[in-house]
Design a protein around this motif. Structure first.
Motif, short mmCIF file in Angstrom:
data_model
loop_
_atom_site.label_atom_id
_atom_site.label_comp_id
_atom_site.label_asym_id
_atom_site.label_seq_id
_atom_site.Cartn_x
_atom_site.Cartn_y
_atom_site.Cartn_z
N HIS A 1 0.82 -1.21 0.00
CA HIS A 1 0.00 0.00 0.00
C HIS A 1 0.86 1.27 0.00
N LEU A 2 2.00 1.22 0.69
CA LEU A 2 2.90 2.37 0.69
C LEU A 2 3.47 2.61 -0.70
N LEU A 3 3.88 1.52 -1.35
CA LEU A 3 4.55 1.63 -2.65
C LEU A 3 3.66 2.20 -3.74
N ASN A 4 2.37 1.85 -3.72
CA ASN A 4 1.50 2.32 -4.81
C ASN A 4 0.50 3.38 -4.37
N PHE A 5 0.75 4.00 -3.22
CA PHE A 5 -0.06 5.12 -2.73
C PHE A 5 -1.52 4.76 -2.52
N SER A 6 -1.79 3.52 -2.19
CA SER A 6 -3.17 3.11 -1.93
C SER A 6 -3.44 2.94 -0.44
N ALA A 7 -2.57 3.53 0.41
CA ALA A 7 -2.69 3.37 1.86
C ALA A 7 -3.74 4.29 2.46
N GLY A 8 -3.96 5.46 1.84
CA GLY A 8 -4.87 6.44 2.42
C GLY A 8 -4.21 7.32 3.46
N ILE A 9 -2.89 7.34 3.47
CA ILE A 9 -2.13 8.11 4.46
C ILE A 9 -1.90 9.54 3.96
N THR A 10 -2.18 10.51 4.81
CA THR A 10 -1.81 11.90 4.53
C THR A 10 -0.71 12.37 5.48
N ASP A 11 -0.74 11.84 6.70
CA ASP A 11 0.24 12.19 7.71
C ASP A 11 0.30 11.04 8.72
N ILE A 12 1.48 10.81 9.27
CA ILE A 12 1.66 9.70 10.21
C ILE A 12 0.72 9.82 11.42
#
Length: 347
Positions: free
Chosen positions: A128-139
């Motif tokens: 998810h981190l590698l393809n930007f599918s995590a939904g993270i904007t900030d830790i």
């Protein structure tokens, strides 16, 4: 005797004209690029362009200044901060550790970064981190969507990947990256280091063609894995050539990198959504397939695309970024279009 000399002269002249015409017919892009670069409205160009096919240089030139204050002309050897094209390098470094058995793409990030504060660290995976599918904007913030369901671009996930690489190797990210560059003979590519004098051009912010020097394009060393690699067109061409011809990753790992489960739109690659793999955009629904990535901001723009069917690689680096996001990739888009409609695309 004079008649023979006259006939020989005519033959040589005809041959030269024919060869010149043939060359002009084959190269239907250089003059178009040269003409494009002369454009100053809606913005000017300041950077370096390299285009190769099957390892042979087809176009290479530098325009503008590496230091506007001193009027120092840019050269094709100059180094630039490549901004988000650094993410492709971090993706490869991550996949190298997958090959080494130290990273599992489907494992939650908590496995590698146990001190992450949010509960999503137990559900977000390295994939998810590698393809930007995590939904993270900030830790420190909640996810904006369920992991794997959408696309959200940003630096945070690739900063996290840099930390994971450090965790599993027991080494600094810069050292891991610089060792790979040395192995690949990318002799003038290295990681940004705050407080250290490094050989690179100055970057400028363009506002209505008024240029202002960016004093600190990279705020801190943590950002290197997302946007802090320094390189030039020659080394990035070496990178593309080796990456896309199986010289950096194993075939099965390269396939993982260039296979996508998520799509996203980017102005530099058209109005339609295209695939996003691991640190690479994949346009495989267009008449001509290509893979590439961009980087921009803080006084720099980087753009590179590779066309696997014709073995053509295009690298463009600029030492100015535009205040108007719509003008960021003004020249890069048109250069890509010129090449895609040129004789270089004929198999």
């Amino acid at each position: 005797m004079k008649q023979k000399i006259r006939l020989l002269t005519i033959f040589i002249t005809t041959l030269l004209v024919s060869c010149n015409s043939y060359a002009q017919e084959k190269d239907d892009y250089s003059a178009k690029i040269d003409s494009l670069i002369k454009t100053t409205n809606p913005r000017s160009f300041s950077g370096v362009i390299l285009i190769t096919q099957k390892g042979k240089t087809k176009y290479k030139n530098a325009f503008g200044y590496s230091n506007i204050e001193k009027k120092t002309p840019l050269t094709t050897k100059d180094n630039f901060i490549i901004m988000s094209n650094s993410k492709q390098i971090t993706a490869v470094l991550t996949l190298k550790e997958v090959e080494n058995g130290k990273i599992d793409l489907q494992s939650p990030v908590r496995k590698y970064l146990p001190d992450l504060p949010k509960s999503w660290a137990d559900t977000v995976t390295v994939h998810h981190l590698l393809n930007f599918s995590a939904g993270i904007t900030d830790i420190d913030k909640p996810l904006i969507f369920k992991p794997g369901s959408d696309f959200k671009y940003g630096n945070t996930t690739y900063i996290m990947l840099g930390k994971i690489i450090e965790k599993v190797t027991g080494r600094k990210y810069n050292d891991v990256a610089n060792d790979l560059f040395k192995k690949l003979k990318m002799k003038t590519t290295y990681c940004f280091e705050q407080g250290k004098t490094q050989n690179r051009v100055k970057g400028y912010q363009n506002t209505n063609n008024n240029l202002k020097l960016e004093e600190t394009p990279i705020e801190n060393n943590d950002k290197v894995s997302a946007a802090g690699i320094i390189s030039n067109v020659t080394d990035l061409n070496i990178w593309d050539k080796l990456l896309h011809n199986g010289k950096i990753l194993k075939p099965e790992t390269y396939k993982l990198m260039t296979t996508y489960s998520i799509t996203a739109q980017h102005n530099a690659f058209g109005k339609e959504k295209i695939g996003y793999g691991y640190g690479i955009r994949v346009s495989d629904k267009t008449p001509i397939k290509y893979l590439g990535h961009t980087g921009g901001g803080s006084g720099f723009v980087s753009f590179k695309v590779y066309f696997p069917e014709t073995d053509v690689d295009v690298v463009v680096l600029e030492n100015q970024s535009n205040e108007n996001i719509d003008l960021f990739y003004e020249f890069e888009i048109k250069i890509r279009e010129i090449i895609m409609n040129s004789n270089l695309m004929k198999k």
